[in-house]
Design a protein around this motif. Sequence first.
Motif, PDB file in Angstrom:
ATOM      1  N   UNK A  20      80.734  72.378  22.716  1.00 49.48           N
ATOM      2  CA  UNK A  20      80.244  73.644  23.281  1.00 49.48           C
ATOM      3  C   UNK A  20      81.269  74.741  23.085  1.00 49.48           C
ATOM      4  N   UNK A  21      82.551  74.413  23.270  1.00 50.35           N
ATOM      5  CA  UNK A  21      83.598  75.416  23.086  1.00 50.35           C
ATOM      6  C   UNK A  21      83.647  75.892  21.642  1.00 50.35           C
ATOM      7  N   UNK A  22      83.510  74.957  20.718  1.00 55.87           N
ATOM      8  CA  UNK A  22      83.558  75.329  19.311  1.00 55.87           C
ATOM      9  C   UNK A  22      82.424  76.288  18.957  1.00 55.87           C
ATOM     10  N   UNK A 136      84.769  54.038  18.547  1.00 63.32           N
ATOM     11  CA  UNK A 136      84.624  54.437  19.950  1.00 63.32           C
ATOM     12  C   UNK A 136      84.614  55.953  20.086  1.00 63.32           C
ATOM     13  N   UNK A 137      85.516  56.636  19.392  1.00 60.11           N
ATOM     14  CA  UNK A 137      85.571  58.101  19.466  1.00 60.11           C
ATOM     15  C   UNK A 137      84.295  58.728  18.906  1.00 60.11           C
ATOM     16  N   UNK A 138      83.739  58.130  17.846  1.00 55.30           N
ATOM     17  CA  UNK A 138      82.506  58.672  17.278  1.00 55.30           C
ATOM     18  C   UNK A 138      81.336  58.488  18.243  1.00 55.30           C
ATOM     19  N   UNK A 139      81.240  57.321  18.847  1.00 55.17           N
ATOM     20  CA  UNK A 139      80.161  57.074  19.808  1.00 55.17           C
ATOM     21  C   UNK A 139      80.256  58.054  20.980  1.00 55.17           C
ATOM     22  N   UNK A 140      81.454  58.245  21.495  1.00 58.83           N
ATOM     23  CA  UNK A 140      81.640  59.193  22.599  1.00 58.83           C
ATOM     24  C   UNK A 140      81.273  60.602  22.154  1.00 58.83           C
ATOM     25  N   UNK A 141      81.663  60.969  20.936  1.00 58.84           N
ATOM     26  CA  UNK A 141      81.356  62.299  20.431  1.00 58.84           C
ATOM     27  C   UNK A 141      79.863  62.547  20.307  1.00 58.84           C
ATOM     28  N   UNK A 142      79.135  61.566  19.765  1.00 59.01           N
ATOM     29  CA  UNK A 142      77.680  61.707  19.632  1.00 59.01           C
ATOM     30  C   UNK A 142      77.037  61.801  21.011  1.00 59.01           C
ATOM     31  N   UNK A 149      73.541  69.073  24.529  1.00 57.91           N
ATOM     32  CA  UNK A 149      72.499  69.734  23.755  1.00 57.91           C
ATOM     33  C   UNK A 149      73.001  70.445  22.521  1.00 57.91           C
ATOM     34  N   UNK A 150      74.170  70.038  22.036  1.00 62.62           N
ATOM     35  CA  UNK A 150      74.749  70.681  20.840  1.00 62.62           C
ATOM     36  C   UNK A 150      74.559  69.853  19.577  1.00 62.62           C
ATOM     37  N   UNK A 151      73.911  68.696  19.695  1.00 64.29           N
ATOM     38  CA  UNK A 151      73.688  67.854  18.518  1.00 64.29           C
ATOM     39  C   UNK A 151      72.431  68.326  17.792  1.00 64.29           C
ATOM     40  N   UNK A 152      72.623  69.143  16.758  1.00 68.36           N
ATOM     41  CA  UNK A 152      71.518  69.717  15.994  1.00 68.36           C
ATOM     42  C   UNK A 152      71.828  69.588  14.501  1.00 68.36           C
ATOM     43  N   UNK A 159      77.947  71.932  12.459  1.00 64.86           N
ATOM     44  CA  UNK A 159      79.061  71.041  12.135  1.00 64.86           C
ATOM     45  C   UNK A 159      79.276  70.096  13.305  1.00 64.86           C
ATOM     46  N   UNK A 160      79.245  68.815  13.043  1.00 64.03           N
ATOM     47  CA  UNK A 160      79.429  67.833  14.107  1.00 64.03           C
ATOM     48  C   UNK A 160      80.876  67.878  14.594  1.00 64.03           C
TER      49      UNK A 160
END
Length: 417
Positions: A20-22, A136-142, A149-152, A159-160
């Motif tokens: 969200x910050x990005x 683990x970091x990828x799962x948490x990120x997704x 609501x930023x996963x688009x 950009x993910x």
Amino acid sequence: MFLFLAALFFLVYHDLSYSRKFKELDQVKSSEDVLVTDVAEGTIVRRIALLSLGLFAIVSLIRHRTYGRLRIHGPLGWILLSFVAWALLSPVWAEDLPLTLRRLVVFGIFCIAAVAVARRLSLREIILWAFFSTALFLVIGVFTELVLGTFRPFATGYRFAGSLHPNGQGINCALLLLSGVAAADVEKHGRTFFRACALVGFVFLILTASRTSFAAALLALAVYLGAVCSRATKIAMAYSLSIAFCVLLLVLANASLPGLTSAVTLGRNDSAVDSSFNGRAGVWEDVGYYVHRRPILGYGYGGFWTPTRISEISDEEKWAIPDSHSAYLDYLLSLGAVGLVAYTLLLFAGIRRAFRFQNLSHNSAFAFCGALLVFCALHGLLESAVIWPSLLMFLGMVVLAQLAFVCRPQAIEIAHL
């Protein structure tokens, strides 16, 4: 132990609300303020986590001696020790002594912890640890992007990010790709699972639109596969990739030239403000003046990018600049020509040693070490992430410590015979 180390790195370098910050950091000045604050201050959570890492390293060195005494084997160990010693001496000529000392404390903790992990874990376990942490970091990120609501992924310009900057997440996905492929080779069970996770890492690497990580990961993966695959497999792969590349170029060229450009840039619409080659050229030109002032010694380890310089150069270039966007240039600024030469020799000596051991033992774990260092060397051409405290830097230090102080050439040669 895997979970403990992953938790420490997550607490120090990740932010659950970063996606969200990005998205909100559209104004150059606001993002510049964040960079200045990160340099000038540190959170209490980060300090506690780094202190915990240091305590873990000390306890591990005292209580766990799986591989016995550490020994220097060959020139790699001496180069590594020389580089560390030069960095520790840099406060003598540092321009901003407090900043350099803070950076060196973190660097010292990383050095001790890297030796402790290299001594305690085998190469196979190091690969599994890298896989576990990055997955683990990828799962948490997704998960965080889904919640916020930023996963688009199909939105223009997406950009993910997850819990990191997209460029940092690109490094994480690249490491997941490399460690997943390597884990499938070193493990007898679950190979399909590891390869599937590596494929997921590759997909999300594309979604980060981090071009440097993408290119470096593909080249490092090609080096790894070239080292572990048979000659017939290499030839088949070369032909297949050549045909696929030609077909892709034809399809994109027939579609339109913008389509080819979009594919090369991973869908990013660059401007001079974005981290493009033009933007980097401006930064390199700005810091060139400072290089000429102190070409031999530099400004002290991590001591060049002070809050004042970040503000001045960011204002000059009209976008927020945290570093030189080149690991080699940043080491030239920090440790001078001596430090740059030592760092470059360290990478090449590590790569050479890793693939020499792989040829002797036919152990793909050594090929992973070499591929990881190749990734660091290539990524450092256009980004500085590898020299700043992070999982990538720590993993590189662990691999170098393993190759320099733990793995014994004589034992590998005897085993091969």
